[in-house]
Each structure stands twice: as structure tokens, then as C-alpha cells.
Motif scaffolding. Structure first.
Motif, PDB file in Angstrom:
ATOM      1  N   HIS A  62       1.629 -10.762  -4.341  1.00  7.18           N
ATOM      2  CA  HIS A  62       2.588 -10.180  -3.392  1.00  7.18           C
ATOM      3  C   HIS A  62       3.345  -9.045  -4.066  1.00  7.18           C
ATOM      4  O   HIS A  62       3.812  -9.182  -5.188  1.00  7.18           O
ATOM      5  N   TRP A  63       3.477  -7.935  -3.356  1.00  9.61           N
ATOM      6  CA  TRP A  63       4.265  -6.779  -3.829  1.00  9.61           C
ATOM      7  C   TRP A  63       5.225  -6.369  -2.724  1.00  9.61           C
ATOM      8  O   TRP A  63       4.919  -6.502  -1.546  1.00  9.61           O
ATOM      9  N   ASP A  64       6.361  -5.841  -3.102  1.00  9.97           N
ATOM     10  CA  ASP A  64       7.301  -5.290  -2.120  1.00  9.97           C
ATOM     11  C   ASP A  64       7.051  -3.792  -1.945  1.00  9.97           C
ATOM     12  O   ASP A  64       7.115  -3.266  -0.842  1.00  9.97           O
ATOM     13  N   TYR A  65       6.786  -3.125  -3.055  1.00  4.75           N
ATOM     14  CA  TYR A  65       6.539  -1.680  -3.036  1.00  4.75           C
ATOM     15  C   TYR A  65       5.356  -1.377  -3.942  1.00  4.75           C
ATOM     16  O   TYR A  65       5.197  -1.990  -4.996  1.00  4.75           O
ATOM     17  N   VAL A  66       4.539  -0.403  -3.515  1.00 10.98           N
ATOM     18  CA  VAL A  66       3.464   0.085  -4.371  1.00 10.98           C
ATOM     19  C   VAL A  66       3.631   1.601  -4.460  1.00 10.98           C
ATOM     20  O   VAL A  66       3.660   2.300  -3.446  1.00 10.98           O
ATOM     21  N   LEU A 143       6.784   6.201   2.247  1.00 13.91           N
ATOM     22  CA  LEU A 143       8.006   6.780   1.701  1.00 13.91           C
ATOM     23  C   LEU A 143       7.589   7.802   0.644  1.00 13.91           C
ATOM     24  O   LEU A 143       6.486   7.741   0.107  1.00 13.91           O
ATOM     25  N   ILE A 144       8.495   8.733   0.349  1.00 12.58           N
ATOM     26  CA  ILE A 144       8.180   9.719  -0.688  1.00 12.58           C
ATOM     27  C   ILE A 144       9.345   9.842  -1.663  1.00 12.58           C
ATOM     28  O   ILE A 144      10.492   9.945  -1.258  1.00 12.58           O
ATOM     29  N   ALA A 145       8.997   9.779  -2.937  1.00 13.12           N
ATOM     30  CA  ALA A 145       9.958  10.030  -4.011  1.00 13.12           C
ATOM     31  C   ALA A 145       9.588  11.415  -4.537  1.00 13.12           C
ATOM     32  O   ALA A 145       8.639  11.567  -5.313  1.00 13.12           O
ATOM     33  N   ALA A 181      13.837   4.838  -7.623  1.00  9.12           N
ATOM     34  CA  ALA A 181      14.827   3.778  -7.389  1.00  9.12           C
ATOM     35  C   ALA A 181      15.701   4.099  -6.172  1.00  9.12           C
ATOM     36  O   ALA A 181      16.012   3.214  -5.362  1.00  9.12           O
ATOM     37  N   ALA A 182      16.087   5.364  -6.034  1.00 14.82           N
ATOM     38  CA  ALA A 182      16.935   5.781  -4.906  1.00 14.82           C
ATOM     39  C   ALA A 182      16.201   5.603  -3.575  1.00 14.82           C
ATOM     40  O   ALA A 182      16.799   5.172  -2.580  1.00 14.82           O
ATOM     41  N   VAL A 183      14.904   5.898  -3.550  1.00 17.60           N
ATOM     42  CA  VAL A 183      14.097   5.725  -2.332  1.00 17.60           C
ATOM     43  C   VAL A 183      14.026   4.239  -1.957  1.00 17.60           C
ATOM     44  O   VAL A 183      14.168   3.874  -0.791  1.00 17.60           O
ATOM     45  N   ILE A 184      13.857   3.391  -2.946  1.00 21.00           N
ATOM     46  CA  ILE A 184      13.800   1.941  -2.710  1.00 21.00           C
ATOM     47  C   ILE A 184      15.154   1.438  -2.206  1.00 21.00           C
ATOM     48  O   ILE A 184      15.215   0.666  -1.252  1.00 21.00           O
ATOM     49  N   GLN A 185      16.224   1.899  -2.826  1.00 24.33           N
ATOM     50  CA  GLN A 185      17.576   1.495  -2.415  1.00 24.33           C
ATOM     51  C   GLN A 185      17.858   1.906  -0.968  1.00 24.33           C
ATOM     52  O   GLN A 185      18.372   1.124  -0.176  1.00 24.33           O
ATOM     53  N   LYS A 190      18.319   0.418   4.874  1.00 22.02           N
ATOM     54  CA  LYS A 190      17.862   0.565   6.269  1.00 22.02           C
ATOM     55  C   LYS A 190      17.440  -0.766   6.864  1.00 22.02           C
ATOM     56  O   LYS A 190      17.560  -0.979   8.050  1.00 22.02           O
ATOM     57  N   LEU A 191      16.899  -1.641   6.014  1.00 19.19           N
ATOM     58  CA  LEU A 191      16.396  -2.938   6.485  1.00 19.19           C
ATOM     59  C   LEU A 191      17.501  -3.977   6.666  1.00 19.19           C
ATOM     60  O   LEU A 191      17.265  -5.021   7.230  1.00 19.19           O
TER      61      LEU A 191
END
Length: 192
Positions: A62-66, A143-145, A181-185, A190-191
Motif C-alpha cells: 500500500h502507498w499513499d503517494y507515488v 499532482l505536480i511538484a 512535501a508542500a504538494v503532499i501537505q 484538501k482532503l
């Protein structure tokens, strides 16, 4: 449950222990599947060591972000491979229940030997790289970093490149980790 991040890329990802920087910034468990010079297409090929590792990780863990990072100039020199790889990986990532993030990298250092050898203009390379990554993100609802844009804005005042004018300096890697990290935050907020 702890947040888990899988990073797929090459030396632009692993240089200066950037995955560990991202782990410190996010508190997440960060795993990276990387090899110097690797392209995203390699992560799709189960006949390669890297591809087999990535496919198994996406199938069984399981992954939250790739986080996806293409070979340095791949988005502009091999666009069809880049767009096809991003699409296939994003589909696989979503099947896993994870959120894909494109780690948009930078143009080679302005005035650097590598940029000169390619016969490219710094502004042009920056624009084309950004355009390709943003198009891939839009088309795949990823998403884009945009680390490349940060480099563009800061490279005149900060030392973001290693001596080769291609790889990130320690500060460059820190900016990459902070941008991701900022994109993930932002996504987490938002969620909520």
C-alpha cells in the motif's frame, strides 16, 4: 496509519539522500526505486530489475503517494515514451489506491557545459520541461511538484546545481524535497 511514499526515478531523486529529506519533512516512510539514468519506462518493464521491483511494490504494497521522475531531458527528447509511461504508471498507481505526483525537474545549469553541449537555451529548456510535465499532470489528473520552476526562479541567487551543472546541489535536493512535501501537505488539507 503512517503515510507511505514510493519514489520512482533516478539520480535526480536519490542524490544527496533526498528521499530521507522528504521523510523528515513529511514524517512519512519513503521508499525509492531508482537507478542512475533510469527512465520511467523502465519501471513498467518487469523484465528489468527496477521494473520487477516497482511492479511488485505497486501490486503488493500500500502507498499513499507515488512520485514519478523522468530521466533529465526525457520529457523533451523522448516525449512519446514520457507521456505513455506517465499514463501507464498513473493508472497502475490509482489501482493501488495511491495518488501520483510528477516530480518536474529542471533545465541544466545556465551557461553549463552540458547545456552548451546539447545546444539548448536555458529558458527554452526550462519552458519545454515545464510544459511537458504540466501536460502529463493535466492529462493524468496527477499532482505536480514543479521543482524545475523553483530552480528557474532561484538559480540566479542560489547555488542549486552540483559541479556537473546537471545534478542538484545539497540545497537543490532540499528544495526538491520541500516542494514535494508542500504538494503532499496541500493535498492532505484538501482532503480534510
Amino acid at each position: 496509519m503512517d503515510v507511505r511514499i514510493l519514489m520512482l526515478g533516478n539520480s535526480f531523486t536519490f542524490t544527496n539522500h533526498m528521499p530521507q529529506m522528504l521523510a523528515q519533512l513529511t514524517g512519512a516512510e519513503v521508499v525509492h526505486h531508482t537507478r542512475g539514468g533510469a527512465r520511467l519506462s523502465e519501471h513498467l518493464n518487469p523484465r528489468t530489475k527496477l521494473g520487477a521491483l516497482t511492479q511488485e511494490a505497486l501490486d503488493k504494497e500500500h502507498w499513499d503517494y507515488v512520485v514519478l521522475q523522468e530521466m533529465s531531458h526525457g520529457p523533451i527528447t523522448a516525449p512519446s515514451s514520457f507521456f505513455a509511461s506517465v499514463e501507464q504508471l498513473c493508472n497502475k498507481i490509482r489501482e493501488n489506491g495511491a495518488v501520483p505526483i510528477l516530480y518536474a525537474t529542471w533545465a541544466y545549469q545556465r551557461g553549463g557545459a552540458k547545456l552548451t553541449a546539447k545546444g539548448w537555451d536555458y529558458d527554452e529548456m526550462t519552458h519545454k520541461m515545464s510544459e511537458a510535465y504540466h501536460k502529463a499532470a493535466r492529462e493524468n489528473h496527477a499532482l505536480i511538484a514543479d521543482v524545475g520552476q523553483k530552480f528557474y526562479e532561484m538559480s540566479d541567487t542560489q547555488d542549486l546545481y552540483a559541479a556537473d551543472g546537471v545534478h542538484p546541489s545539497e540545497l537543490g535536493s532540499r528544495i526538491a524535497a520541500e516542494t514535494i512535501a508542500a504538494v503532499i501537505q496541500e493535498q492532505k488539507e484538501k482532503l480534510r
